[in-house]
Design an enzyme around this catalytic site. Structure first.
Site, PDB file in Angstrom:
ATOM      1  CG  LEU A 133       7.638   0.637   1.892  1.00 28.29           C
ATOM      2  CD1 LEU A 133       8.920  -0.502   2.014  1.00 28.29           C
ATOM      3  CD2 LEU A 133       8.197   1.634   2.959  1.00 28.29           C
ATOM      4  NE  ARG A 189      -1.076  -2.813   1.489  1.00 30.78           N
ATOM      5  CZ  ARG A 189      -0.044  -2.275   0.871  1.00 30.78           C
ATOM      6  NH1 ARG A 189       1.066  -2.173   1.230  1.00 30.78           N
ATOM      7  NH2 ARG A 189      -0.294  -2.370  -0.402  1.00 30.78           N
ATOM      8  CD  GLU A 226      13.854  -3.873   7.358  1.00 32.60           C
ATOM      9  OE1 GLU A 226      14.425  -2.730   8.078  1.00 32.60           O
ATOM     10  OE2 GLU A 226      12.772  -4.234   7.441  1.00 32.60           O
ATOM     11  CE  LYS A 240      11.207  -0.483   7.472  1.00 35.07           C
ATOM     12  NZ  LYS A 240      11.032  -1.719   8.225  1.00 35.07           N
ATOM     13  CE  LYS A 272       9.086  -3.578  -1.107  1.00 35.74           C
ATOM     14  NZ  LYS A 272       8.113  -4.656  -1.645  1.00 35.74           N
ATOM     15  CD  GLU A 313       5.839  -8.814   3.180  1.00 36.25           C
ATOM     16  OE1 GLU A 313       5.553  -7.776   3.989  1.00 36.25           O
ATOM     17  OE2 GLU A 313       5.700  -8.813   1.882  1.00 36.25           O
ATOM     18  CE1 TYR A 372     -18.723 -23.127  -2.807  1.00 41.75           C
ATOM     19  CE2 TYR A 372     -17.324 -22.167  -4.481  1.00 41.75           C
ATOM     20  CZ  TYR A 372     -18.683 -22.147  -3.970  1.00 41.75           C
ATOM     21  OH  TYR A 372     -19.689 -21.414  -4.365  1.00 41.75           O
TER      22      TYR A 372
END
Ligand code: IVH
Length: 751
Positions: A93, A149, A126, A300, A128, A184, A46
């Site tokens: 976060l 998201r 953990e 967490k 990110k 993710e 396009y």
């Protein structure tokens, strides 16, 4: 796509037709984008159509149509994806930057829950992942949709694309009736490098970093493109669930792992802030060797009942925080600016910095791009850094992202020494003193010394022996550079490599007696050189290091001409036309300038045509030139560069000396002639599901077919996937054989 005729080569009549055709194609593509889920073309196609349309309009402004696609706000590809409302909002976060912030995080949680400072409270820690988050909804164990998201409330429906990702299961066993898995999507460093290399080979845009590559690949209208891009997925959270996954975060992650999701192996349970920080350091230490980008560590609260009690602020949970790694930025002093001269004479400014640690690596050099960048101007003459220039002695900000060459990003004017002077970019080559000239429209200033410039000569030699070119065993960049400076056995041009053995035989201080060399290594070197006296034409062409002629173009040229004599004859024949076209370009540019000064509309094509008419190009030259610029993959810019190189007496003599040393220049491998599609003209339309357009084209060409962009009487076969539109109609009208993707795969024996 019909890129056969380069914009620069279109006649006015052809241009008018082409604008009509493009308006038609783009209008249909827009409808398809907005309409159902049957997009006709990839984003890249396009964009290419739109660019071609704009380029033709720029050349023939008076032909611009009332319904020009340039005036229409392009369909935002994003709108092509339906929207999905998340059953449970997707949050972000809050961030911690220092260990102190982590202590505060723990303290505020304890205070919220009314827990004593020494009451047991566990957290998970953990990596990110630096990708983009995705929510996967499973009902009765089947993947029903996947959504990005978006703004956290609604995201884009990317289900078809998510289904192509190997690490996303489409079926689950023993899962709750409703389960939304969140995590993710990312691309590994290795896959990112390979993707960019492929993009470069295909002349398509490369991605700045793995995150952009992952985002661009996931948000593709054509799921086949997503499928061809190796995306990965780590699960780390969930949205709506009809039954709890577990009692703790750690167990829930284990459960996701057991359901078949990839979960990050560096996830740990920590029982104190000290353990959290210790794990943060461990992850930070491994950052460079993980093979994918991470930008921090997420902590967490482990107990899910406590997570429930803690709940959310407006957009972030109270029970989690991201501990970010320090930015890969640092300030230091600019001690000097060096100019490096490249193979094509480009003068590149390099910052010499007072050494500084940036993201754990000591940096003392950084790129300054070009003279405009130093002066505070961008590629289009616009201000960058608020127009601040960069001067020797300045405090500058150094930026390092991943493995790329560090850049100077900013300058601190408050620390500028009084005596600092604006940098004057050299207008002569620092290596050979020849004038360094910046051509209209080129961001780069170039040394005009050609082969008399030692820097260009050495870089050219290094290129000549490089992997994609001659690839001579035992003769790398380091060795050719040494030979270049060698008094007894100098190598100053490619032909000299092939006379080394003979010259060494006459030489008293034999190579075998030198430091770093011996009987065997010298013998092996001469042997390896002799082996390359038989060389594929494309490698030779690429090895010459002519500006704009990369590996792919060299291959295209070899295929088009089929032999060395053919190409040199053609280039010699086309020379008068090449010169006339350059003169016409200049006349057009002059007209543009004059018209601008006089405040009238420029008659660019008139000026060009007048110049071409005056040049009175011999028909044979016109023909040879047209044949060159209309060859697959070759355009006027590359054609001119090639023509210049072969018409330059010094360069041509060096090329001829080299060719005289070779035994055989192998023509390109003849394309398959026994395949069922050999010699046929094939058009692909609609979306392909089992391969990308680029793959389909490459495969067809390898089988000896010619791939065209539009259907015409010359078309032998149309391969139509879902969403095929006017091309299929036209093929039917012309009674052209039409098959679907599976039919194609069967025909070529790939099914
Ligand atoms: S947990 C309710 N864990 O970072 C909290 N997020 O800056 C849900 N991210 O939007 C997120 N790695 O895209 C979580 N191990 C990880 C993560 C992670 C990357 C992303 C995620 C989120 C963003 C927030």
């Amino acid at each position: 796509m019909n890129e056969r005729v380069a914009v620069e080569a279109l006649t006015e009549d052809q241009a008018r037709d082409e604008l009509g055709r493009l308006a038609d194609i783009l209008a249909r593509a827009n409808t398809a984008y907005h309409g159902d889920d049957a997009p006709e073309m990839s984003d890249a196609d396009y964009d290419a159509f739109k660019q071609r349309n704009a380029a033709i309009e720029a050349r023939f402004p008076h032909l611009k149509r009332a319904d020009s696609p340039s005036d229409q706000v392009g369909a935002d590809p994003v709108e092509a994806f339906g929207k999905i409302r998340h059953a449970v909002r997707m949050l972000s976060l809050s961030n911690a930057f220092e260990a102190e912030d982590v202590v505060d995080f723990d303290r505020s949680i304890r205070s919220y829950l009314n827990l004593k400072a020494d009451a047991p409270l566990a957290y998970t820690a953990e990596p990110k992942i630096d990708g983009l988050s995705l929510s996967l909804r499973y009902e009765a164990g089947r993947l029903v949709h996947a959504a990005t998201r978006g703004d956290g409330v609604t995201g884009e429906n990317v289900t078809a694309n998510a289904r192509t990702i190997d690490e996303i299961p489409t079926r689950l066993t023993d899962a709750p009736e409703v389960l939304e898995v969140r995590g993710e999507v990312y691309m590994s460093h290795a896959d990112f490098e390979a993707l960019n290399a492929r993009q470069t080979d295909r002349g398509q845009k490369t991605f700045a970093n793995p995150r952009n590559a992952a985002a661009g690949s996931l948000r593709q209208l054509d799921a086949a493109i997503t499928k061809a891009r190796p995306l990965r997925f780590f699960a780390y959270a969930w949205g709506e669930v009809s039954a709890p996954l577990a009692d703790t975060q750690m167990q829930a992650i284990d459960r996701l792992g057991a359901l078949g999701f990839a979960v990050n192996p560096l996830t740990r349970l920590c029982r104190s802030v000290d353990e959290m920080i210790a794990h943060y350091r461990r992850i930070e230490d491994q950052r460079a060797t993980l093979g994918y980008d991470i930008d921090g560590v997420v902590y967490k609260v482990d107990d899910l009942a406590l997570q429930q009690r803690l709940g959310f602020r407006s957009t972030t949970p109270r029970w989690a925080i991201a501990h970010k790694f320090p930015a890969e930025l640092a300030w230091t002093r600019l001690d000097g600016i060096d100019i490096q001269v490249g193979r094509t004479g480009a003068l590149s400014p390099v910052a010499r910095l007072h050494p500084v640690t940036v993201g754990g690596v000591v940096v003392s050099n950084a790129t300054l791009h070009n003279e405009d960048y130093i002066a505070g101007r961008g590629a289009k003459g616009e201000e960058i850094r608020g127009g601040k220039d960069i001067r020797v002695g300045d405090w500058v900000q150094v930026y390092r992202a991943g493995d790329v060459i560090p850049k100077v990003a900013d300058v601190d004017l408050s620390k500028r020494p009084e005596e600092a002077e604006p940098y004057r970019f050299p207008d002569t080559c620092p290596e050979c003193g020849s004038p360094a000239i910046r051509e209209e429209g080129d961001a780069v200033r170039r040394c005009t010394g050609g082969l008399i410039c030692p820097a260009q000569a050495v870089e050219k030699l290094k290129h000549f022996v490089s992997r994609g070119a001659m690839d001579i065993e035992g003769l790398g960049a380091k060795q050719v550079e040494a030979f270049y400076h060698d008094d007894h056995l100098p190598v100053t041009e490619p032909a000299d490599i092939f006379t080394l053995r003979a010259r060494d035989a006459e030489n008293l201080s034999k190579l075998a007696n030198r430091d770093g060399w011996g009987e065997t290594s010298a013998k092996n070197l001469f042997q390896a050189i002799d082996e390359k006296r038989i060389i594929p034409m494309a490698r030779l062409m690429f090895g010459l290091g002519i500006r704009h002629v990369g590996e792919v173009a060299a291959e295209d040229l070899a295929r088009h001409y089929g032999g060395w004599a053919a190409i040199t004859t053609a280039l010699d024949a086309a020379r008068p036309a090449a010169l006339a076209h350059r003169a016409a370009d200049e006349a057009a540019e002059a007209e543009r300038q004059v018209a601008q000064d006089e405040g009238r509309r420029a008659r660019v094509s008139d000026a060009r045509n007048a110049a071409l008419a005056e040049a009175d190009i011999p028909p044979r030259a016109a023909e040879a030139w047209a044949d060159l610029i209309n060859a697959d993959g070759i355009g006027p810019v590359m054609a001119l560069s090639l023509s210049d190189a072969f018409a330059n007496d010094h360069e041509r003599a060096a090329i001829d000396r080299l060719v005289a040393e070779l035994t055989e220049i192998e023509p390109p491998e003849s394309r398959a002639t026994d395949s069922p599609v050999a010699g046929k003209t094939v058009v692909f339309t609609g979306s392909l599901e089992k391969m990308t357009r680029a793959e389909a084209k490459a495969r067809a060409e390898a089988l000896g077919a010619k791939v065209a962009g539009s259907v015409s009487a010359k078309t032998d076969l149309l391969v139509a996937g879902p969403g095929a539109g006017s091309k299929a109609k036209k093929a039917a009208e012309l009674d052209i054989e039409t098959i679907d993707e599976d039919g194609w795969l069967t025909l070529i024996g790939d099914a």
